[in-house]
Enzyme design. Structure first.
Site, PDB file in Angstrom:
ATOM      1  CB  CYS A  26     -28.232   3.588  -0.392  1.00  0.00           C
ATOM      2  SG  CYS A  26     -27.313   2.636   0.790  1.00  0.00           S
ATOM      3  CE  LYS A 528       2.479   0.920   4.158  1.00  0.00           C
ATOM      4  NZ  LYS A 528       1.354   0.199   4.801  1.00  0.00           N
ATOM      5  CB  THR A 529      -1.707   4.632   0.045  1.00  0.00           C
ATOM      6  OG1 THR A 529      -0.933   3.455  -0.146  1.00  0.00           O
ATOM      7  CG2 THR A 529      -2.143   5.174  -1.289  1.00  0.00           C
TER       8      THR A 529
HETATM    9  N1  LIG Z   1     -11.130   6.276  -0.582  1.00  0.00           N
HETATM   10  C1  LIG Z   1     -11.230   5.795   0.650  1.00  0.00           C
HETATM   11  N2  LIG Z   1     -12.341   5.989   1.374  1.00  0.00           N
HETATM   12  C2  LIG Z   1     -12.471   5.521   2.621  1.00  0.00           C
HETATM   13  N3  LIG Z   1     -11.520   4.847   3.251  1.00  0.00           N
HETATM   14  C3  LIG Z   1     -10.372   4.625   2.608  1.00  0.00           C
HETATM   15  C4  LIG Z   1     -10.163   5.089   1.268  1.00  0.00           C
HETATM   16  N4  LIG Z   1      -8.930   4.707   0.873  1.00  0.00           N
HETATM   17  C5  LIG Z   1      -8.391   4.063   1.915  1.00  0.00           C
HETATM   18  N5  LIG Z   1      -9.241   4.006   2.963  1.00  0.00           N
HETATM   19  C6  LIG Z   1      -8.998   3.407   4.284  1.00  0.00           C
HETATM   20  O1  LIG Z   1      -7.935   4.122   4.894  1.00  0.00           O
HETATM   21  C7  LIG Z   1      -7.074   3.261   5.574  1.00  0.00           C
HETATM   22  C8  LIG Z   1      -5.651   3.480   5.097  1.00  0.00           C
HETATM   23  O2  LIG Z   1      -5.538   3.093   3.744  1.00  0.00           O
HETATM   24  P1  LIG Z   1      -4.175   3.221   2.943  1.00  0.00           P
HETATM   25  O3  LIG Z   1      -4.427   2.882   1.527  1.00  0.00           O
HETATM   26  O4  LIG Z   1      -3.606   4.561   3.214  1.00  0.00           O
HETATM   27  O5  LIG Z   1      -3.303   2.101   3.636  1.00  0.00           O
HETATM   28  P2  LIG Z   1      -1.801   1.671   3.351  1.00  0.00           P
HETATM   29  O6  LIG Z   1      -1.073   1.884   4.614  1.00  0.00           O
HETATM   30  O7  LIG Z   1      -1.288   2.342   2.138  1.00  0.00           O
HETATM   31  O8  LIG Z   1      -1.969   0.099   3.083  1.00  0.00           O
HETATM   32  P3  LIG Z   1      -1.134  -0.853   2.092  1.00  0.00           P
HETATM   33  O9  LIG Z   1       0.165  -1.140   2.733  1.00  0.00           O
HETATM   34  O10 LIG Z   1      -1.986  -2.080   2.043  1.00  0.00           O
HETATM   35  O11 LIG Z   1      -1.029  -0.177   0.788  1.00  0.00           O
HETATM   36  C9  LIG Z   1      -7.574   1.852   5.312  1.00  0.00           C
HETATM   37  O12 LIG Z   1      -8.250   1.428   6.450  1.00  0.00           O
HETATM   38  C10 LIG Z   1      -8.537   1.992   4.161  1.00  0.00           C
HETATM   39  O13 LIG Z   1      -9.592   1.095   4.296  1.00  0.00           O
HETATM   40 MG   LIG Z   2      -0.830   1.668   0.278  1.00  0.00          MG
END
Ligand SMILES: Nc1ncnc2c1ncn2[C@@H]1O[C@H](COP(=O)(O)OP(=O)(O)OP(=O)(O)O)[C@@H](O)[C@H]1O
Ligand SMILES: [Mg+2]
Length: 706
Positions: A26, A528-529
């Site tokens: 927006c 991590k993801t």
């Molecule tokens: N599509 C997106 N756009 C913007 N920020 C994102 C997006 N996906 C994830 N993030 C941000 O990136 C950061 C890392 O996210 P990620 O999913 O990689 O964490 P993670 O380590 O896998 O967590 P979990 O153990 O909860 O799965 C987080 O702060 C999240 O808010």
């Molecule tokens: Mg994750």
């Protein structure tokens, strides 16, 4: 000064509505509207290309940065509702705590805003105080601001892509239509000849001749018309199938981020624009061409009969054209509002259906229903608005044409009485003028409809003109011919979701040897993801490289790269079909022996054998009868079925019991696959050769277990 500002050619300036396509753009759309107002014509596609926005939305600081990069000076203000009229419009208002809108005009007790999500709205004073947060942003051009055009051109041909067989269908319809028109032109002569030649001389045999002749013509005309309808149907089906396939192919090639940033209903509605465009193109294109030719032909006929009266007919048409063109902008706005609103309705229903379990457990059926109803009523109201406009303009048109026709007969009858015209000529003239009016107004309608197509074109362009994932499958990567061909070498990797976002991965260097198993751990939300997705090539790093077996994945091609990787992600799902289909991912010739083998490795074989239909048991896309752990194991079997060299598991065994998990781990260990496991559970982590802790974008600790 403010008076001068207002004088400043303001009649030339127009504040457009720039609609946001993604949930969180927006702020971008608002700055875009103001840049457009001052003469920098930029559309949302170009804005998005220049400024990547985060899914989390933009802060005021981000909006200021974007404005500055578009050569607009920003001044942030805090003010009361009563002071809104003092702002230099157009300016940006912070709205509902999570949204930005553009203030167009502030009056005593109401304001007009351009809302990138909802269109033009007039908000009464008492509602303003509920929504306006008190923060406004005035934007004015700097001295370096230049008016220019920066719009993505949308040509229908580019949107359609390559389609075969339309030329011949087109030619056939054209020939049939031209012959129809020829017979149509003959029509008025029947009455003229009957009145002027037959009735005057009471010539029975001529009447028979004319009667039979014109009956033959009518039969021909109707046969050709049926044939043309048939060819048109065939033509539109041909175009529809090929075009929809082209768009769908393109859609599936778009990067993951495209889907993450849009509502499903919105994507579906954009997809639906193909149908609307195709409908207008197939049903209207040829008739428009012919309407154009025929209006000229009938106009010439009118002038041959009587030039003075012909001018009157032209006057009627001009009045009609003026009404239609003046209604264009409001009608277009109303249509756009309706399409967007109906997409939201669809999204809301889809979301409720997908989350029905949560809706029920939270007892929120009524809330969801009222949300849906609000959207529905909104869509219906938008439809009613369109109808109101149509009825208004339609009545005006009807009035002009019927009153005009009476005037025409009046004047023409005078001409007959003065002896300039025969009675037969009068009927023929009226009939030609009717034809001319209907043809020429048809032409005007078509021109408007084609302009209206741009609306659908712009919506479709969001799919058709979005860039696909890079396809560079030039290097043929050999599989498994030496011990090191799937070493993963990550160097200087940095990734963030948008320019305005912090780095999620901030300079990672990591080497994972072929056959090694690495556990990536770390607190939730540390990336991590994200790292797993970057390794899979779903997200593209801003800096750094990832090489697998000495080939940079960006250069070797994503398809090649993904071919070597099996993965189970945190939110993977099964598809509707049998369990065997799901494990082989709907392979055309599934290898049943392999399906059983991988199911055994994933410790799901026994569960499947206990089901009445074994591997043929059907899994629904939503209402699956499988338990969470069973789904995870089937997903794992699906990943193993691909014979991967690298296996990426993101919390893929989180629903499993420790016993099953250790059985799976030992089964996979025998396969000599490089494994990257994201996990929280100690048992899972312990199964790995190495543990990597991801914290604040960096690898903080690598502890060798061996
Ligand atoms: N599509 C997106 N756009 C913007 N920020 C994102 C997006 N996906 C994830 N993030 C941000 O990136 C950061 C890392 O996210 P990620 O999913 O990689 O964490 P993670 O380590 O896998 O967590 P979990 O153990 O909860 O799965 C987080 O702060 C999240 O808010
Ligand atoms: Mg994750």
């Amino acid at each position: 000064m403010s008076l001068l500002d207002n004088l400043n050619f303001s009649w030339k300036r127009r504040l457009p509505v720039v609609r946001q396509s993604q949930a969180a753009e927006c702020g971008l759309a608002c700055v875009g509207m103001i840049a457009n107002y001052y003469g920098h014509e930029i559309d949302i596609v170009s804005l998005r290309r220049r400024f990547s926005t985060s899914l989390k939305g933009a802060t005021l600081a981000d909006v200021i940065t974007v404005a500055q990069r578009l050569d607009l000076t920003a001044r942030a203000l805090r003010l009361e509702v009563e002071e809104l009229s003092k702002l230099k419009c157009p300016c940006i208002l912070h709205w509902d705590m999570n949204h930005f809108v553009v203030l167009k005009k502030a009056d005593q007790n109401k304001i007009t805003i351009h809302d990138p999500a909802k269109g033009i709205r007039v908000v009464p004073l008492k509602e303003i105080s509920q929504s306006f947060t008190g923060v406004a942003l005035e934007l004015v051009p700097t001295s370096t601001f230049v008016a220019k055009k920066e719009k993505e051109s949308i040509s229908m041909l580019r949107l359609i892509g390559s389609v075969t067989g339309i030329k011949s269908a087109f030619a056939q319809i054209l020939i049939l239509s031209v012959s129809l028109e020829f017979f149509g032109i003959l029509g008025p002569f029947f009455m003229q000849w009957v009145m002027d030649l037959v009735l005057v001389s009471a010539d029975h045999s001529l009447l028979t001749l004319l009667g039979v002749g014109f009956i033959m013509i009518s039969i021909f005309q109707n046969l050709i018309s049926a044939l043309r309808s048939w060819v048109t149907t065939w033509f539109s089906s041909l175009l529809s199938v090929q075009w929809t396939t082209n768009i769908c192919r393109h859609l599936l090639k778009l990067p993951l981020s495209y889907f993450e940033s849009r509502h499903v209903g919105d994507i579906l509605s954009r997809f639906g624009s193909v149908g609307s465009i195709q409908d207008t193109l197939t049903s209207r294109f040829i008739s428009t061409v012919l309407d154009g030719i025929m209006s000229l032909v009938t106009l010439v006929m009118l002038f041959i009969y009587n030039a003075k009266l012909a001018w009157l007919v032209i006057g009627l048409l001009v009045a009609y054209a003026l009404i239609r063109f003046s209604s264009y902008r409001s009608l277009r706005q109303a249509r756009e509002d309706q399409i967007i609103s109906s997409a939201k309705t669809q999204s809301s229903l889809l979301e409720t259906l997908r989350g029905i379990q949560a809706v029920k457990t939270n007892n929120k059926q009524n809330t969801r229903l009222s949300t849906y109803m609000n959207y529905l009523v909104d869509t219906t109201n938008k439809g009613v608005n369109i109808q109101k406009l149509n009825i208004g303009y339609g009545t005006l048109q009807g009035l002009i044409s019927s009153v005009g026709r009476v005037a025409l007969v009046w004047l023409a009858a005078n001409q007959v009485m003065e002896g300039n015209f025969s009675a037969g000529m009068l009927t023929a003239f009226i009939s030609f003028s009717d034809q001319f009016i209907s043809r020429a107004s048809g032409l005007i309608n078509s021109v408007i409809d084609f302009r209206m197509l741009r609306l659908h074109g712009e919506r479709l362009a969001d799919i058709a003109l979005s860039e696909t994932e890079p396809e560079t499958d030039s290097i043929v990567v050999p599989r498994k011919n030496d011990g090191h061909d799937s070493d993963i070498v990550i160097e200087g990797l940095r990734f963030r979701y948008a320019e305005t976002e912090p780095w999620v991965i901030d300079g990672i260097n990591l080497t994972i040897k072929s056959g090694e198993s690495v556990a990536i751990i770390g607190p939730s939300g540390q990336g991590k993801t994200t790292l797993a997705k970057v390794i899979l090539g779903l997200l593209h790093p801003q800096e750094g490289t990832i090489c697998v077996g000495k080939h940079n994945i960006a250069q070797a091609g994503l398809q090649q790269h993904r071919e070597r990787i099996g993965c189970v992600m945190q939110d993977d799902i099964l598809f509707s079909g049998s369990i065997a289909d799901n494990i082989s991912f709907f392979a055309e010739e599934p290898d049943h022996e392999k399906i059983h083998r991988v199911a055994q490795m994933a410790q799901i074989h026994n569960d499947i054998m206990q089901m009445p239909m074994n591997y043929q048991s059907l899994v629904g896309d939503m209402g699956s009868f499988l338990s969470g752990g069973q789904i995870q194991r089937i997903l794992l079997a699906r990943a193993l079925y691909r014979d991967p060299e690298i296996l990426v598991l993101d919390e893929a065994t989180s629903h499993l019991d420790v016993n099953n998990e250790s059985l799976i781990n030992s089964a996979i260990k025998t396969m000599n696959i490089t494994r990257i496991i994201v996990a929280h559970r100690p048992e899972t982590i312990r199964s790995a050769d190495r543990i990597i802790v991801l914290n604040q974008g960096n690898i903080q600790e690598i502890s060798d277990l061996k």
